[in-house]
Design an enzyme around this catalytic site. Structure first.
Site, PDB file in Angstrom:
ATOM      1  N   GLU A 126       6.855  -9.533  -9.901  1.00  0.00           N
ATOM      2  CA  GLU A 126       7.501  -9.841  -8.628  1.00  0.00           C
ATOM      3  C   GLU A 126       7.758 -11.344  -8.507  1.00  0.00           C
ATOM      4  OE1 GLU A 126       8.708  -7.616  -6.903  1.00  0.00           O
ATOM      5  OE2 GLU A 126       7.589  -5.800  -7.451  1.00  0.00           O
ATOM      6  N   CYS A 189       1.689  -4.625  -0.315  1.00  0.00           N
ATOM      7  CA  CYS A 189       1.743  -5.472  -1.519  1.00  0.00           C
ATOM      8  C   CYS A 189       2.521  -6.750  -1.240  1.00  0.00           C
ATOM      9  CB  CYS A 189       2.366  -4.721  -2.692  1.00  0.00           C
ATOM     10  SG  CYS A 189       1.295  -3.408  -3.328  1.00  0.00           S
ATOM     11  N   HIS A 213       3.762  -5.225  -9.796  1.00  0.00           N
ATOM     12  CA  HIS A 213       3.786  -3.813  -9.416  1.00  0.00           C
ATOM     13  C   HIS A 213       3.730  -2.953 -10.688  1.00  0.00           C
ATOM     14  CE1 HIS A 213       5.264  -3.936  -5.039  1.00  0.00           C
ATOM     15  NE2 HIS A 213       4.265  -3.071  -5.068  1.00  0.00           N
TER      16      HIS A 213
HETATM   17  N1  PCA Z   1       1.083  -0.385  -3.397  1.00  0.00           N
HETATM   18  C1  PCA Z   1       1.558  -0.578  -2.047  1.00  0.00           C
HETATM   19  C2  PCA Z   1       0.358  -1.077  -1.288  1.00  0.00           C
HETATM   20  C3  PCA Z   1      -0.812  -0.857  -2.172  1.00  0.00           C
HETATM   21  C4  PCA Z   1      -0.269  -0.508  -3.480  1.00  0.00           C
HETATM   22  O1  PCA Z   1      -0.921  -0.346  -4.519  1.00  0.00           O
HETATM   23  C5  PCA Z   1       2.805  -1.465  -1.953  1.00  0.00           C
HETATM   24  O2  PCA Z   1       3.605  -1.482  -2.898  1.00  0.00           O
HETATM   25  O3  PCA Z   1       2.980  -2.143  -0.948  1.00  0.00           O
END
Ligand code: PCA
Length: 255
Positions: A126, A189, A213
């Protein structure tokens, strides 16, 4: 170790904890960095949205295991590097604050937060945290903010300070599906990424930081295995600990 997705399931290992005392494993050599050695705060998330696992926990636990065995590429290229694994709740009201507390406690050189992006097929590095909360589903505390800022009057967006392009090249060269991403979404996140970058900036801390991610590594047919995901994060750590600017290779998205 096998490189298949099915080998991701059902493993046991060091359990992560939300509590600071559980962040590093007592008795482990990983607890005390050698003088001059780097430290890396690595966070995972608890399960959310009714799921019973979150692959970020599997990956952080695997990296902690590899660190204990001295198997990380980061350890061979940055001798003495210490991994500090922590677990965050999927709650807007507490996750970012808790990570900031861990940062203040451990003063890490690097902070990398990991979370699940179900449906993705690559390791997603990200680039941006947005000052926006807009939750499609309630978080684990039942909160479902719509179009609210993460930090009132904060900047609109903050950039990851990891060496993402250098890492992407190295991860791709190791055969792991990887991509740069311009949006971490608007759920917890993104909230943690924005809060983390905001905290480092306002406290004038020099740690490099960012967010990754992960695909749902335990899903049947997932093109990324847990071992590959751990390798990718290991290489991201390895590249980001280098005291160099990121490589400036072209690689933005057209849309
Ligand atoms: N994914 C979510 C929140 C916690 C996670 O593992 C997200 O992409 O916001």
């Amino acid at each position: 170790m096998s490189n298949t997705a099915s080998s991701c399931a059902g493993r046991e290992g060091p359990s992560l904890s939300r509590r600071p005392s559980g962040a590093s494993r007592p008795g482990s050599e990983q607890d005390s960095p050698a003088a001059g050695a780097s430290s890396v705060l690595l966070s995972a998330f608890e399960p959310f949205g009714g799921a019973n696992h979150n692959p970020s926990q599997d990956v952080v636990e695997e990296l902690a295991r590899r660190a204990d065995r001295g198997e990380l590429t980061a350890q061979s290229e940055h001798p003495g590097v210490v991994i500090i694994p922590v677990l965050l709740p999927v709650e807007f009201s507490t996750a970012g604050q808790l990570l900031s507390t861990f940062i203040d406690m451990y003063s890490p050189d690097l902070v990398i937060s990991l979370g699940l992006a179900a449906g993705t097929e690559t390791i997603r590095l990200e680039r941006v945290g947005l000052n926006l909360r807009d939750a499609r589903i309630p978080d684990n505390a039942g909160a479902q903010p719509a179009d609210e800022p993460v930090i009132a009057h904060g900047e609109t967006a903050l950039f990851s300070t990891l060496r993402l392009k250098a890492a992407r090249e190295r991860i791709a060269a190791s055969g792991v599906p990887v991509s740069l991403s311009l949006s971490a979404g608007s759920y917890v996140c993104n909230d943690v990424l924005y809060t983390l970058l905001h905290h480092l900036r306002t406290q004038k801390l020099s740690s490099s930081a960012g967010f990754v991610h992960l695909p749902d590594l335990r899903a049947p047919g997932c093109p990324v295995s847990m071992e590959q995901a751990a390798k990718a994060v290991d290489l991201l750590i390895t590249e980001s600990l280098k005291p160099l600017p990121d490589t400036a290779t072209p690689g933005g998205a057209l849309h």
